[in-house]
Design a protein around this motif. Structure first.
Motif, PDB file in Angstrom:
ATOM      1  N   LEU A  56      48.791  86.555 -79.776  1.00 51.94           N
ATOM      2  CA  LEU A  56      47.756  86.127 -80.709  1.00 51.94           C
ATOM      3  C   LEU A  56      46.464  85.972 -79.932  1.00 51.94           C
ATOM      4  O   LEU A  56      46.463  85.407 -78.837  1.00 51.94           O
ATOM      5  N   VAL A  57      45.374  86.458 -80.495  1.00 48.46           N
ATOM      6  CA  VAL A  57      44.073  86.386 -79.821  1.00 48.46           C
ATOM      7  C   VAL A  57      43.099  85.652 -80.738  1.00 48.46           C
ATOM      8  O   VAL A  57      42.952  85.995 -81.914  1.00 48.46           O
ATOM      9  N   THR A  58      42.429  84.643 -80.185  1.00 47.76           N
ATOM     10  CA  THR A  58      41.461  83.878 -80.964  1.00 47.76           C
ATOM     11  C   THR A  58      40.213  83.610 -80.132  1.00 47.76           C
ATOM     12  O   THR A  58      40.290  83.482 -78.909  1.00 47.76           O
TER      13      THR A  58
ATOM     14  N   VAL B 208      44.712  89.727 -83.797  1.00 48.21           N
ATOM     15  CA  VAL B 208      43.460  89.022 -83.541  1.00 48.21           C
ATOM     16  C   VAL B 208      43.052  88.256 -84.790  1.00 48.21           C
ATOM     17  O   VAL B 208      42.962  88.837 -85.877  1.00 48.21           O
ATOM     18  N   VAL B 209      42.812  86.950 -84.643  1.00 48.62           N
ATOM     19  CA  VAL B 209      42.260  86.156 -85.736  1.00 48.62           C
ATOM     20  C   VAL B 209      40.797  86.559 -85.860  1.00 48.62           C
ATOM     21  O   VAL B 209      39.995  86.347 -84.952  1.00 48.62           O
TER      22      VAL B 209
ATOM     23  N   THR C  22      42.935  83.193 -75.294  1.00 47.11           N
ATOM     24  CA  THR C  22      41.602  82.674 -75.641  1.00 47.11           C
ATOM     25  C   THR C  22      40.595  83.205 -74.619  1.00 47.11           C
ATOM     26  O   THR C  22      40.164  82.477 -73.726  1.00 47.11           O
ATOM     27  N   PRO C  23      40.181  84.460 -74.755  1.00 46.95           N
ATOM     28  CA  PRO C  23      39.312  85.084 -73.745  1.00 46.95           C
ATOM     29  C   PRO C  23      37.969  84.388 -73.551  1.00 46.95           C
ATOM     30  O   PRO C  23      37.344  84.522 -72.498  1.00 46.95           O
TER      31      PRO C  23
END
Length: 222
Positions: free
Chosen positions: A118-120, A9-10, A157-158
């Protein structure tokens, strides 16, 4: 849910990235965070990110991105630049190439650590016109990273299509509403929680909170 998968997570310790961290912990079996030191005006941002990551039991890596401050002077890193937003122009808080670079470096960290997710917390709904918050950019970069590193990344990108009220609702649904409200740092003036209430970031956050709470009251009143 991808309980056998790992995600990075960024993470800035702000409302959006903290909500994304709670989301990622629900979705993935293993989660770690990466925070970027690019000469932020408030060092408290990095300390806040470290503290939250420790409390939630996830690894946090700090990467030195001070070169970004040298390349792209902005109000987030320079105390002599006023926080402004003129109609039809990007706000002075915009950092050229920030999300592009952050996601690219996060991808290197992810591959080395065996993560492909990857989560941003970028968002096209409440994005102040930032070009590197757009869905088209994220999808394009996802393809580029996969080709550049010969690795099947998935960038999540939730919050992409959520406004701030809906982001508060997500935190509520994740059981993280009070934590996000009290522990995160979104304020451009470096005040944790509800912030100064005056800067553009605080105004956006507060408006979303008020809309969410109003919706909650209406639901209870039915």
């Amino acid at each position: 849910m991808l309980k056998n998968e790992k995600a990075v997570v960024v993470f800035s310790g702000g409302q959006d990235s903290t909500t994304c961290l709670f989301w990622a912990k629900q979705q993935f079996g293993e989660v770690e965070t990466v925070t970027f030191d690019y000469g932020q005006r408030h060092r408290l941002e990095i300390e806040c990110a470290q503290s939250i990551a420790k409390e939630l039991g996830v690894k946090n890596t700090i990467l030195d991105m001070s070169l970004l401050n040298q390349l792209a002077p902005n109000a987030l890193t320079r105390s002599d630049i006023e926080i402004t937003q003129e109609e039809g122009e990007l706000p002075s808080t915009f950092v050229e190439g920030r999300n592009h670079l952050f996601l690219s470096f996060a991808a290197v960290l992810a591959k080395v650590s065996g993560a492909r997710h990857l989560v941003t917390g970028v968002c096209e709904t409440d994005f102040s016109g930032y070009p590197d918050c757009r869905d088209s950019f994220v999808k394009s970069l996802n393809v580029t990273l996969n080709l550049a590193m010969d690795y099947n990344f998935v960038i999540h990108t939730p919050l992409m299509w959520l406004d701030k009220a809906e982001t508060w609702a997500m935190a509520h649904d994740l059981g993280a509403f009070e934590f996000v409200r009290e522990r995160t740092l979104t304020c451009y003036n470096g005040i944790i929680g509800d912030g100064c209430g005056e800067c553009p970031s605080c105004q956006l956050r507060r408006h979303g909170l008020e809309m969410f709470l109003q919706g909650q009251s209406q639901e209870i009143g039915r």
